[in-house]
Design a protein around this motif. Structure first.
Motif, short mmCIF file in Angstrom:
data_model
loop_
_atom_site.label_atom_id
_atom_site.label_comp_id
_atom_site.label_asym_id
_atom_site.label_seq_id
_atom_site.Cartn_x
_atom_site.Cartn_y
_atom_site.Cartn_z
N GLU A 176 -32.69 58.85 -33.72
CA GLU A 176 -32.41 58.51 -32.11
C GLU A 176 -33.06 57.06 -31.90
O GLU A 176 -32.30 56.26 -31.31
CB GLU A 176 -33.24 59.49 -31.47
CG GLU A 176 -33.06 60.77 -31.14
CD GLU A 176 -31.75 60.81 -30.35
OE1 GLU A 176 -31.48 59.92 -29.65
OE2 GLU A 176 -31.11 62.02 -30.36
N VAL A 177 -33.98 56.57 -32.84
CA VAL A 177 -34.38 55.17 -32.58
C VAL A 177 -33.29 54.26 -33.11
O VAL A 177 -33.34 52.94 -32.40
CB VAL A 177 -35.77 54.94 -33.49
CG1 VAL A 177 -35.44 54.80 -35.02
CG2 VAL A 177 -36.57 53.68 -32.93
N GLN A 178 -32.59 54.58 -34.06
CA GLN A 178 -31.49 53.46 -34.40
C GLN A 178 -30.25 53.24 -33.11
O GLN A 178 -29.73 52.38 -33.44
CB GLN A 178 -30.58 54.18 -35.61
CG GLN A 178 -31.38 54.74 -36.51
CD GLN A 178 -32.58 53.60 -37.21
OE1 GLN A 178 -32.26 52.43 -36.99
NE2 GLN A 178 -33.59 53.99 -37.70
N ALA A 179 -30.39 54.14 -32.13
CA ALA A 179 -29.52 54.05 -31.04
C ALA A 179 -29.97 53.05 -30.17
O ALA A 179 -29.21 52.43 -29.43
CB ALA A 179 -29.33 55.43 -30.17
N TYR A 180 -31.28 52.79 -30.20
CA TYR A 180 -32.08 51.59 -29.37
C TYR A 180 -31.93 50.41 -30.04
O TYR A 180 -31.58 49.41 -29.41
CB TYR A 180 -33.27 52.18 -29.08
CG TYR A 180 -33.37 53.11 -27.90
CD1 TYR A 180 -33.22 52.94 -26.89
CD2 TYR A 180 -33.70 54.45 -28.57
CE1 TYR A 180 -33.56 54.29 -25.59
CE2 TYR A 180 -33.74 55.59 -27.67
CZ TYR A 180 -33.65 55.12 -26.26
OH TYR A 180 -33.69 56.33 -25.30
N LEU A 181 -32.19 50.21 -31.30
CA LEU A 181 -32.35 48.91 -31.81
C LEU A 181 -31.19 47.99 -31.87
O LEU A 181 -31.44 46.79 -31.79
CB LEU A 181 -32.82 49.30 -33.40
CG LEU A 181 -33.90 50.08 -33.60
CD1 LEU A 181 -33.93 50.29 -35.22
CD2 LEU A 181 -35.02 49.42 -33.05
N PRO A 182 -29.95 48.54 -31.91
CA PRO A 182 -28.91 47.50 -31.83
C PRO A 182 -28.87 46.74 -30.28
O PRO A 182 -28.16 45.64 -30.20
CB PRO A 182 -27.47 48.27 -31.84
CG PRO A 182 -28.25 49.46 -32.70
CD PRO A 182 -29.32 49.67 -32.23
N ARG A 183 -29.46 47.41 -29.39
CA ARG A 183 -29.54 46.81 -28.05
C ARG A 183 -30.61 45.91 -27.68
O ARG A 183 -30.79 45.01 -26.71
CB ARG A 183 -29.46 47.95 -26.82
CG ARG A 183 -28.44 49.12 -27.13
CD ARG A 183 -28.80 50.18 -26.39
NE ARG A 183 -28.53 50.09 -24.84
CZ ARG A 183 -28.45 50.83 -24.03
NH1 ARG A 183 -28.42 52.26 -24.21
NH2 ARG A 183 -28.42 50.47 -22.76
N LEU A 184 -31.61 45.81 -28.71
CA LEU A 184 -32.77 44.87 -28.36
C LEU A 184 -32.39 43.37 -28.69
O LEU A 184 -31.52 42.93 -29.32
CB LEU A 184 -33.62 45.14 -29.33
CG LEU A 184 -34.25 46.42 -29.36
CD1 LEU A 184 -35.30 46.61 -30.61
CD2 LEU A 184 -34.93 46.77 -27.83
N ARG A 185 -32.93 42.53 -27.79
CA ARG A 185 -32.48 41.04 -27.97
C ARG A 185 -34.02 40.23 -27.66
O ARG A 185 -34.92 40.85 -27.03
CB ARG A 185 -31.69 40.52 -26.72
CG ARG A 185 -30.39 41.10 -26.67
CD ARG A 185 -29.54 40.57 -27.75
NE ARG A 185 -28.17 41.20 -27.74
CZ ARG A 185 -28.01 42.24 -28.45
NH1 ARG A 185 -28.80 42.99 -29.21
NH2 ARG A 185 -26.74 42.69 -28.44
#
Length: 450
Positions: A176-185
């Motif tokens: 699940e955490v991998q779904a959030y990491l691409p969205r971080l800036r």
């Protein structure tokens, strides 16, 4: 948690992690006797900066020993280490799954040595943590991961065994955490001394129940109770205190954020690596229950592409969807969906700094993870018993009624975001992934299109 919500995995370590005179730190890893004899050293090399290795791994060990939701309860879980020619990564979750920690060591972190490719579990026992605490700058240390010393040890053939029931939520957290990491800036960057000053000033004696906002003030940081432009929202500030002991010895701190989901990542920069602390939007919300990958898992775009995309992983430290699409001839959507499924199976992680996935294979069988997603399982049951009644179908979506426990729920599949009239969707508005009714509609809709 019921036994049905757990996966049984037996860890076997060929020896206890320890410091050996004239050698340095040796980390025992989980594997079979056959694996150990075939590849006695998973990774071995001289540590360029023992003090930085110590700092980052000790904080990671605190992450896996911590529990912030229902404080006081502690359950130690062994971190995962992935080795490639380009990098060595250690990953772990807090017991409550609300904090994800990762220590990334670059190629410059180690001198010479064997660099094999693979992933395994590391035994973070008390003697090993004590050994890490004794490492100093300028000292001699070598890191050996996955070593099997049965032939060299006086207790040849003996194993330290741990029977561990891995919680479903901890396993799902890795996907699940991998779904959030691409969205971080990156939102804020400050020097190490200012980072340490900020962390030391965080409230003690329990974090505030209301969210706070981290604001850049010149080269420093401060907490505010008022939301403002470019401020970073964070709840559960006590989780950030894990970084305090080593922040002053880093080169700097970068704060990553996704304003839409409320997930933040706190990255300490060192000469030979980076330490990441990714925290969920709320202390009570663990990454394992978010359901961000459910739409991809329910869809069918990945099925034909999965094996071809998996063949492209090849233990690369940087895997970009557009490059895989160019090499395979698949569409970007197919590759992205396949990577999401591979992430759910523990085969890839995501590096926000590189903007790319990296290959790793978690040392336990995750082939059943999709089946352990309750919303996805319920959605497929709704489709199987024909609980959907379509009112309209269009090329990109439509409207249908889905039979619930007592009432029918109105589902609309829209290009700008699906909608449902159920309580789950009304409460979360898609922040924690789709409800089972939307998933059922998507499964049925795409199945009809196929």
């Amino acid at each position: 948690m019921s036994s049905a919500a757990q996966l049984l995995h037996v860890y076997r370590y060929p020896f206890a992690s320890h410091v050996e005179s004239g050698y340095g730190l040796r980390l025992a890893t989980s594997g079979t006797a056959a694996d150990a004899s075939a590849n006695p050293y998973f990774f071995e090399g001289r540590v360029a900066r023992p003090d930085e290795l110590s700092d980052m791994l000790l904080v990671l060990s605190e992450v896996v020993r911590s529990r912030f939701y229902i404080p006081g309860a502690t359950r130690e879980l062994d971190p995962v280490v992935t080795c490639t020619e380009q990098a060595v990564r250690f990953e772990g979750f807090s017991s409550c799954c609300g904090v994800y920690g990762r220590a990334d060591f670059s190629g410059e972190a180690f001198e010479s040595g064997l660099r094999a490719r693979g992933t395994t579990n590391v035994d973070f026992n008390a003697p090993m943590r004590g050994a890490l605490g004794r490492l100093r700058s300028g000292g001699e240390a070598r890191l050996a991961v996955g070593t099997s010393e049965v032939k060299l040890d006086s207790a040849a053939g003996s194993f330290v065994e741990k029977k561990v029931k891995l919680p479903q939520r901890w396993i799902k957290g890795f996907s699940e955490v991998q779904a959030y990491l691409p969205r971080l800036r990156v939102q804020i960057e400050v020097p190490a001394v200012e980072a340490q000053r900020f962390l030391r000033a965080l409230p003690r004696g329990g974090a505030p129940k209301e969210p706070s906002w981290v604001v850049a003030s010149g080269k420093s940081l401060r907490l505010s109770k008022v939301a403002s432009r470019d401020a970073v929202r964070v709840q559960g500030t006590d989780r950030l205190r894990l970084l305090e002991p080593i922040a002053g010895r880093a080169r700097g701190l970068r704060v990553w954020s996704d304003g839409e989901t409320g997930v933040t990542a706190w990255e300490l920069l060192f000469e030979t690596g980076r330490l990441w602390l990714t925290v969920s939007p709320d202390v009570s919300r663990g990454f394992s229950g978010e359901g961000q990958l459910l739409t991809q898992l329910a869809g069918g775009e990945w099925e034909d592409a999965l094996q071809r995309v998996r063949a492209e992983l090849r233990w690369h430290a940087a895997i970009r969807a557009e490059n895989v699409a160019a090499r395979t001839g698949l569409s970007d959507a197919q590759v992205t969906s396949a990577l999401a499924v591979l992430s759910a199976r523990g085969l890839v992680g995501f590096d926000s700094e590189a903007g790319a996935y990296f290959h790793r294979e978690l040392p336990f069988d995750l082939s059943r993870v999709e089946q352990l997603q309750p919303r996805l399982k319920d959605a497929r049951e709704l489709v199987a018993r024909r609980a959907l009644r379509w009112k309209e179908r269009r090329g990109d979506g439509g409207e249908c009624m889905v039979q619930g426990t007592e009432v029918e729920h109105h589902v609309r599949l829209l290009a700008d975001g699906d909608r449902c009239t159920c309580r789950w969707f009304s409460r979360w508005q898609g922040e924690r992934g789709p409800c089972k009714h939307i998933l059922a509609a998507r499964i049925d809709f795409e199945g009809e299109d196929a």
